[in-house]
Design an enzyme around this catalytic site. Sequence first.
Site, short mmCIF file in Angstrom:
data_model
loop_
_atom_site.label_atom_id
_atom_site.label_comp_id
_atom_site.label_asym_id
_atom_site.label_seq_id
_atom_site.Cartn_x
_atom_site.Cartn_y
_atom_site.Cartn_z
CB SER A 138 -0.94 0.01 1.20
OG SER A 138 -0.21 -0.02 2.41
CE1 TYR A 146 10.59 -2.19 12.28
CE2 TYR A 146 12.88 -1.46 12.57
CZ TYR A 146 11.82 -1.80 11.75
OH TYR A 146 11.97 -1.76 10.38
#
Length: 250
Positions: free
Chosen positions: A13, A143
Site C-alpha cells: 500500500s 522493533y
Amino acid sequence: MSNSPTVLITGCSSGFGLETARLFLDKGWRVVATMRTPREDLLPRSDLLRVLPLDVTDIESIRRCVEAAGPIDALVNNAGVGMLRPLEGTTLDNVREVFETNMLGTIAMTQAVLPQFRQRRAGVVVNVTSTVTLKPLPLLSVYTSSKAAVNAFTESLALELAAFDVRVRLVLPGRAPSTSFGSNARRLMGDTVPDVYAEFMQREFAAVQDTNTPVTHAQDVAEAVWQAVTDPAAPMRIPAGADAVALAGA
C-alpha cells in the site's frame, strides 16, 4: 507475457512494497500486490497485476490470498510495522503486534508457499528487514529484536531449503524518512511513555526524519529485492540505500 514469472509482495500500500511492485511490473513480471485494504489506484493498470487483500497476522487471510494467487515464483515478505519508543513505555500488546506482523507474519507467509516451491524445486523467498539489526539504536529494542529474529530465521531457512533448490535471501534497508515508519511508530506510542523520556524521544524522532545525511529511498529497496529475486549469485544479505551500504561495509 503469458510465461512471465510471478512475484507475490506483501505490504504494497506504500513505501518499499509499492515501489517494488512497480519495478517488477516494469520488468514484465506478473505481480500479486497484497494490502490489508486493497486499492486499485496505487499501481498502473496492467494485465500483469493483481491486487489482493492480505493480513499477514491472520492465517485464514493468508490461506485465501495464496490460494487466489495461484502458482508463484517468488515471495517478498515486506509487510511490517515500526515502533520507536522506550521499552518502559511499551505494553506487551504493542510488543505482540510488532512480532505478530514482522516475525510471525513472515514465517506464516513463507510456510504457506513452501509446498509449491519444494514440489517444483524452484522458488525464491526474500525477507525485508532493517539495518538497525547491524547497528543498535535507542528506542528500537522491540522493533530491532523482531527484525533480528527474521534475519536469523532467514539464514537458517536458507540452509534448510537449499537441498530443494529454493533460495532465501535478506534485504536490509537503511533509514527511510519518506516511508510510513514514523507514522506507524507514532501510532503505537499511546500514553504509556513516562514523561521523563519525552525530550529524548523528540530528539530521536527528529533524527529519524533527518534528510541531511545519506538515507534510503524506496527505489533502493526495490532494486535490492530485484537483485535478490533474479540473481542466483546474490549474497545472503543485501543492503539497500546509501546509508545501508556504508553501514554494511563498515
